[in-house]
Scaffold this motif. Structure first.
Motif, PDB file in Angstrom:
ATOM      1  N   GLU A  93       0.818  -1.388   0.356  1.00 18.32           N
ATOM      2  CA  GLU A  93       0.049   0.059   0.588  1.00 18.32           C
ATOM      3  C   GLU A  93       0.798   1.742   0.221  1.00 18.32           C
ATOM      4  O   GLU A  93       0.707   2.287  -0.777  1.00 18.32           O
ATOM      5  CB  GLU A  93      -1.274   0.482   1.186  1.00 18.32           C
ATOM      6  N   LEU A  94       2.334   1.125   0.771  1.00 19.75           N
ATOM      7  CA  LEU A  94       3.297   2.602   0.961  1.00 19.75           C
ATOM      8  C   LEU A  94       3.509   2.678  -0.777  1.00 19.75           C
ATOM      9  O   LEU A  94       3.906   3.513  -1.122  1.00 19.75           O
ATOM     10  CB  LEU A  94       3.715   1.831   2.103  1.00 19.75           C
ATOM     11  N   VAL A  97       0.827   4.082  -2.780  1.00 21.38           N
ATOM     12  CA  VAL A  97       1.092   5.786  -2.641  1.00 21.38           C
ATOM     13  C   VAL A  97       2.368   6.168  -2.665  1.00 21.38           C
ATOM     14  O   VAL A  97       2.508   7.460  -3.928  1.00 21.38           O
ATOM     15  CB  VAL A  97       1.022   6.122  -0.693  1.00 21.38           C
ATOM     16  N   GLU A  98       3.582   5.987  -2.532  1.00 19.76           N
ATOM     17  CA  GLU A  98       4.506   6.733  -3.526  1.00 19.76           C
ATOM     18  C   GLU A  98       4.785   6.750  -5.442  1.00 19.76           C
ATOM     19  O   GLU A  98       4.924   7.811  -5.064  1.00 19.76           O
ATOM     20  CB  GLU A  98       6.160   5.827  -3.263  1.00 19.76           C
ATOM     21  N   GLY A 123      -4.982   8.310  -0.707  1.00 16.36           N
ATOM     22  CA  GLY A 123      -5.195   8.826   0.569  1.00 16.36           C
ATOM     23  C   GLY A 123      -6.027   7.216   0.740  1.00 16.36           C
ATOM     24  O   GLY A 123      -5.752   7.086   1.363  1.00 16.36           O
ATOM     25  N   HIS A 125      -5.331   4.541  -0.406  1.00 14.40           N
ATOM     26  CA  HIS A 125      -4.002   3.316  -0.095  1.00 14.40           C
ATOM     27  C   HIS A 125      -3.380   3.442   0.945  1.00 14.40           C
ATOM     28  O   HIS A 125      -2.954   2.857   1.627  1.00 14.40           O
ATOM     29  CB  HIS A 125      -2.823   4.007  -1.599  1.00 14.40           C
ATOM     30  N   THR A 126      -3.111   4.937   1.347  1.00 17.17           N
ATOM     31  CA  THR A 126      -2.991   5.998   2.768  1.00 17.17           C
ATOM     32  C   THR A 126      -3.077   4.940   4.306  1.00 17.17           C
ATOM     33  O   THR A 126      -2.821   4.538   4.829  1.00 17.17           O
ATOM     34  CB  THR A 126      -2.512   7.083   2.656  1.00 17.17           C
ATOM     35  N   GLU A 127      -5.212   5.358   3.857  1.00 14.31           N
ATOM     36  CA  GLU A 127      -5.878   4.655   4.785  1.00 14.31           C
ATOM     37  C   GLU A 127      -5.259   2.859   5.374  1.00 14.31           C
ATOM     38  O   GLU A 127      -5.397   1.766   6.081  1.00 14.31           O
ATOM     39  CB  GLU A 127      -6.825   5.219   5.002  1.00 14.31           C
ATOM     40  N   LYS A 142       6.321   0.443   8.422  1.00 11.00           N
ATOM     41  CA  LYS A 142       5.965   1.686   7.511  1.00 11.00           C
ATOM     42  C   LYS A 142       6.969   2.162   6.876  1.00 11.00           C
ATOM     43  O   LYS A 142       6.754   3.475   6.787  1.00 11.00           O
ATOM     44  CB  LYS A 142       6.111   2.439   9.134  1.00 11.00           C
TER      45      LYS A 142
END
Lengths: 239, 266
Positions: A93-94, A97-98, A123, A125-127, A142
Motif C-alpha cells: 500500500e505504501l 502511495v509513493e 489517500g 492507499h494511505t488508509e 511503515k
C-alpha cells in the motif's frame, strides 16, 4: 463504456467526500484489529502456509514485468503468520502511495480529473496502509515495499505520456487486488480476513476507473473472477 | 480520454423512454409474473415470496429496507450468530432452514453458499428483466447488462458447485425473499436509469454479502472463493455508479451495511 474527464472529476469529488465520511470508522476498525479478533494473530508453519495458498507454478505480472512464483514466502513471513502478511500488505500500500505521488509529479499527467483521481486513490492507499500496519503490530515496517517501489519507479521513468502512467497505475491496482485474494487464502484471523476483504474490492474499483479512462475493453477491467495471477509475491518482494 | 458526454446522451435517451413507458411496462410485468410463478416453486418459496413482514428481520438492498417473517425461519439467525465459526475447520455449525433444500439442518457454509447462488440467480433474472423490458436504450448499458449477466451465471455455477462440495443441495433460483421485497421497485421501473439503479443496488448487496461472510465460513478455502466473486460485483457496482453520476469508488473500505444475511430466503 467510457468515462469523460468531467465525469471523472465529479466522481472523484464525490468519492473524496464519502471517503472522508468513511474515515470515522477506521479507528474502530484498527482498534478491533488490535484488541479484538485481529489481536489473535498466530503464526503457522511455512508448509501450512503453502498448503493454504495452493499456488505453485504460477507467474504474476506487474506492468510488463513477469514474476515467477516458484517460491511463495520467505520463512520470516511464514513465521509471522497474519502479522507478516499484514506487514507485507502495508508495504504494498505504501508503495502504491509513493507511486501515485511519483505519477503526479512526473509532469506527464496533465488532465485535472486524472490528477484528482490519483490524489484520491493515494489517500485510500494511505488508509489501507494504516489499517494493515495496525494489523501487523510490531511487524509493521511503515515503509514502502522497496523492490516493488523500485520496479514501479522504473516503469514510470520509461513512461512517455499520461496513458502510459495510467496503465502503470491500472496494473498496480490489479496487482493489489490479486495480492489480497492471494492473502485471503493464507490469513487465519477473522479480523485480518475481513479487513483484507474490505480492501480488495476498493482496489478492484480503482482499476475499473483507470481502465475506463484508458478506454480499455470492458473485459480488461471486469473479469469474470478475481484471480491471483497478478499477485505480488512476498518472496520476490520482501519487506 | 473520450470527450463524448455519455451521460448527457444517457439522460436524453432516458427521457425518450418515458414516452415508451406505458408500452413497455406490460412486458416487465409479464417477466415478473414468470419469475414469481415458476413451475416447481414450492409452497415454502411462495410463502416466502408473499410472506408477512416482521420488524424483527430486517435487511437492506440499496436504499430499500426489507423485512420478512419468513426470513426468521430462513435465516436461523440466532443459532448462526451464536455459533463461533472459525477458519481452522474446528467448528461446525448447523442452522434451521426452510426452502428448496427441504432440510431442517444444514452447515453454515452450505447456507452461505446457497444464499450466494440465490443472489446470483436473482441478478441473472434482474438483468434479463432489464434486457427484455425495452427500457434500456443505450447500447453500452445493454452490452454491460449482458456481460454482467453472463458473469453472474459463472458466479452462480461456482457457488452451486461449492455447495455440492460442501455436501449441500445447490440453490438454483432467484432469491425469493429478496425478489419479493424488490417487486414494488421493479414494478415501478419507468426508465433506463431506474434499471441501472436497481442493478447497482443488487451488485452492491452481492459484493457486500460475500465480503461479510469472509472469516465466517468454516472452510477457509471459501474466503478466496467468495471474494473472487465479490471483487467482480464491486467492479460492476463501480461502473453502474459511474453511469448514475455517483462515486465509482465510494469509500476507502467497502462496508457491509447492504449485505444480505446468510439464510435469507433459502
Amino acid at each position: 463504456m467510457e468515462i469523460t474527464e468531467r465525469n471523472l472529476r465529479a466522481l472523484v469529488a464525490a468519492t473524496d467526500d464519502e471517503h472522508r465520511a468513511g474515515m470515522g470508522a477506521l479507528p474502530q476498525q484498527i482498534a478491533e484489529l488490535h484488541h479484538g479478533e485481529g489481536r489473535k494473530i498466530v503464526g503457522h508453519s511455512r508448509r501450512q502456509f503453502m498448503q493454504r495458498l495452493g499456488l505453485t507454478g504460477l507467474a504474476v505480472t506487474i506492468g510488463s514485468q513477469l514474476i515467477p512464483m516458484r517460491s511463495l514466502m520467505p520463512t520470516s513471513f511464514a513465521a509471522d503468520g497474519d502479522a507478516g502478511l499484514a506487514a507485507f500488505a502495508e508495504s504494498v500500500e505504501l508503495a502504491a502511495v509513493e507511486a501515485y505521488k511519483a505519477a503526479a509529479g512526473s509532469g506527464l499527467v496533465t488532465t485535472k480529473g486524472v490528477l484528482d483521481a490519483a490524489t484520491t486513490f493515494a489517500g485510500h492507499h494511505t488508509e489501507h496502509a494504516a489499517a494493515f500496519g495496525a494489523a501487523a503490530g510490531s511487524a509493521a515496517t511503515k515503509k514502502p515495499n522497496p523492490k516493488l517501489l523500485s520496479a514501479v519507479a522504473g516503469q514510470l521513468k520509461g513512461a512517455k505520456d499520461e496513458a502510459a502512467v495510467l496503465k502503470i497505475a491500472f496494473d498496480l491496482e490489479g496487482a493489489a487486488a490479486a495480492t489480497y485474494l492471494f492473502a485471503l487464502g493464507a490469513l487465519t484471523s477473522k479480523g485480518a480476513l475481513q479487513l483484507t476483504a474490505s480492501i480488495l474490492p476498493v482496489e478492484a474499483q480503482h482499476a475499473v476507473v483507470l481502465g475506463q479512462v484508458l478506454g480499455l475493453p470492458a473485459t480488461a477491467y471486469v473479469p469474470s473472477f478475481e484471480t491471483v495471477t497478478a499477485a505480488v509475491n512476498p518472496s520476490d518482494y520482501p519487506i | 480520454m473520450n470527450d463524448d458526454n455519455m451521460y448527457d446522451e444517457i439522460r436524453r435517451q432516458a427521457r425518450d423512454t418515458q414516452a415508451m413507458h406505458n408500452e413497455a411496462m406490460p412486458q416487465l410485468r409479464d417477466a415478473m409474473t414468470q419469475l414469481f410463478e415458476q413451475e416447481g416453486r414450492t409452497a415454502d418459496e411462495k410463502s416466502v415470496a408473499v410472506g408477512a413482514m416482521s420488524p424483527g428481520a430486517l435487511f437492506k438492498v440499496g436504499g430499500i429496507t426489507l423485512a420478512g417473517a419468513a426470513l426468521l425461519a430462513a435465516c436461523g439467525s440466532d443459532s448462526k450468530d451464536n455459533a463461533s465459526p472459525s477458519t481452522n475447520g474446528a467448528t461446525t455449525t448447523t442452522v434451521a432452514t426452510s426452502g428448496t433444500g427441504g432440510t431442517s439442518a444444514m452447515s453454515s457454509d452450505v447456507i452461505i453458499l446457497r444464499t450466494a447462488s440465490s443472489i446470483e440467480e436473482l441478478a441473472i433474472a434482474a438483468y434479463q428483466i432489464a434486457i427484455d423490458s425495452g427500457l434500456v436504450k443505450t447500447a453500452a448499458i445493454g452490452d454491460a447488462a449482458k456481460l454482467f449477466q453472463s458473469q453472474h451465471r459463472e458466479h452462480s455455477a461456482l457457488f452451486q458447485s461449492e455447495t455440492k462440495r460442501a455436501g449441500g443441495t445447490p440453490f438454483d433460483k432467484p432469491n425469493p425473499a429478496v425478489l419479493a421485497a424488490l417487486k414494488p421497485t421493479i414494478d415501478a421501473l419507468k426508465d433506463e436509469m431506474g434499471i441501472v439503479k436497481l442493478a447497482f443496488d443488487l451488485e452492491t448487496a452481492a459484493a457486500q454479502t460475500y465480503q461479510s461472510n469472509v472469516g465466517v465460513v468454516i472452510d477457509p478455502k471459501l474466503n478466496a472463493a467468495l471474494m473472487s466473486v465479490g471483487g467482480v460485483e464491486a467492479r460492476h457496482a463501480a461502473i453502474l455508479a459511474g453511469v448514475l453520476g455517483n462515486a465509482a469508488v465510494a469509500k476507502a473500505f467497502q462496508g457491509a451495511d447492504q449485505a444480505v444475511k446468510a439464510g435469507t430466503g433459502v
